[in-house]
Enzyme design. Structure first.
Site, PDB file in Angstrom:
ATOM      1  N   HIS A 131       0.831  -1.201   0.000  1.00  0.00           N
ATOM      2  CA  HIS A 131       0.000   0.000   0.000  1.00  0.00           C
ATOM      3  C   HIS A 131       0.871   1.258   0.000  1.00  0.00           C
ATOM      4  O   HIS A 131       2.068   1.199   0.262  1.00  0.00           O
ATOM      5  CB  HIS A 131      -0.927   0.029   1.217  1.00  0.00           C
ATOM      6  CG  HIS A 131      -2.143  -0.830   1.064  1.00  0.00           C
ATOM      7  ND1 HIS A 131      -2.126  -2.174   1.354  1.00  0.00           N
ATOM      8  CD2 HIS A 131      -3.398  -0.548   0.639  1.00  0.00           C
ATOM      9  CE1 HIS A 131      -3.333  -2.690   1.127  1.00  0.00           C
ATOM     10  NE2 HIS A 131      -4.121  -1.720   0.693  1.00  0.00           N
ATOM     11  N   LYS A 135      -0.560   4.824   4.522  1.00  0.00           N
ATOM     12  CA  LYS A 135      -1.459   3.885   5.208  1.00  0.00           C
ATOM     13  C   LYS A 135      -0.950   3.628   6.623  1.00  0.00           C
ATOM     14  O   LYS A 135       0.243   3.376   6.822  1.00  0.00           O
ATOM     15  CB  LYS A 135      -1.582   2.579   4.434  1.00  0.00           C
ATOM     16  CG  LYS A 135      -2.634   1.628   5.009  1.00  0.00           C
ATOM     17  CD  LYS A 135      -2.940   0.494   4.054  1.00  0.00           C
ATOM     18  CE  LYS A 135      -3.976  -0.457   4.617  1.00  0.00           C
ATOM     19  NZ  LYS A 135      -5.273   0.213   4.875  1.00  0.00           N
TER      20      LYS A 135
END
Length: 242
Positions: A131, A135
């Site tokens: 990600h 995040k």
């Protein structure tokens, strides 16, 4: 056509949801964020979509229950106590909670469960997720969703078999473990790979998200699907009739 309210409307996901609501022919009922009033939003909405924060879940559920509107919960980083709140809300309203609203990921989880069941315990399972650098939770909600699917296929609880970190002299891999690895960097919307490995053979099931729009479209579809349902806790596979 539905009036869809967004809890957590100011971020990038909120904008993607507004676009998906318009593209789906629905009405945007408004949005709230950290200092907003979810009760006022619930009163003017047919259904709520929550992509806010775990700490706000209790007040958001109370707002939905007070006026009897369904709610889609896409917030990640939930703990066991948050799931108790969702279970309690499901006694009064239709509520759908998922770690990922992508229709593709929903189908992937179905395939992972089938593969884990059919391949059996001789195959090791490792889940790798990537990600963007911003995040804050790991493993991702999607990775945990896929881990739960794999554990379900084997008739086990994920909490009993998961391995979330390896560092130093860890020893040999534990038989039956489901491993997780989390990568962070750049602007990756979300890549997930579930590896099934056995002697001299590997199978990998993969999903790559190129844009947040896929999560927004899935959330809007789930919100529309919830309309008219009886109180209860629902899942994304039910939206796809899996």
């Amino acid at each position: 056509m539905a009036r869809i309210g967004i809890i957590g409307s100011a971020g990038r996901m909120g904008q993607a949801l507004r676009d998906a609501i318009a593209q789906g022919g629905h009405d945007y009922a408004g949005g709230v964020d950290r200092d907003g009033d979810p009760a006022a939003l619930a009163a003017q909405s047919d259904v709520l979509v929550d992509f806010s924060a775990p700490g706000a879940l209790e007040s958001n559920c109370e707002a939905a229950i007070a006026v009897g509107v369904p709610m889609v919960v896409g917030t990640t980083g939930l703990e066991e106590r948050h799931h108790w709140l969702i279970d309690a809300a499901a006694l009064s309203i239709p509520i759908l909670q998922t770690g990922n609203t992508s229709l593709g990921v929903t189908l992937l989880a179905h395939l992972v469960r089938e593969a884990a069941q059919r391949l059996g315990p001789d195959w090791d399972i490792e889940i790798v997720e990537t990600h963007h650098r911003m995040k804050v939770d790991a493993p991702s909600g999607t990775a945990l969703l896929l881990g739960e699917a794999a554990a379900c296929g084997r008739g086990e609880r994920l909490g009993d078999v998961e391995q979330r970190a390896r560092d130093g002299i860890t020893g040999a891999r534990e038989p039956g473990a489901i491993g997780f690895a989390s990568l962070r960097g750049g602007t990756v919307a979300g890549d997930h790979a579930v590896h099934f490995l056995t002697d001299h053979e590997r199978l990998t099931l993969t999903h790559m998200a190129e844009n947040r729009a896929i999560f927004a479209r899935g959330a809007v579809r789930a919100a529309q699907w919830l309309l008219g349902r009886a109180p209860g806790r629902y899942t994304m596979p039910e939206v796809l009739d899996l």
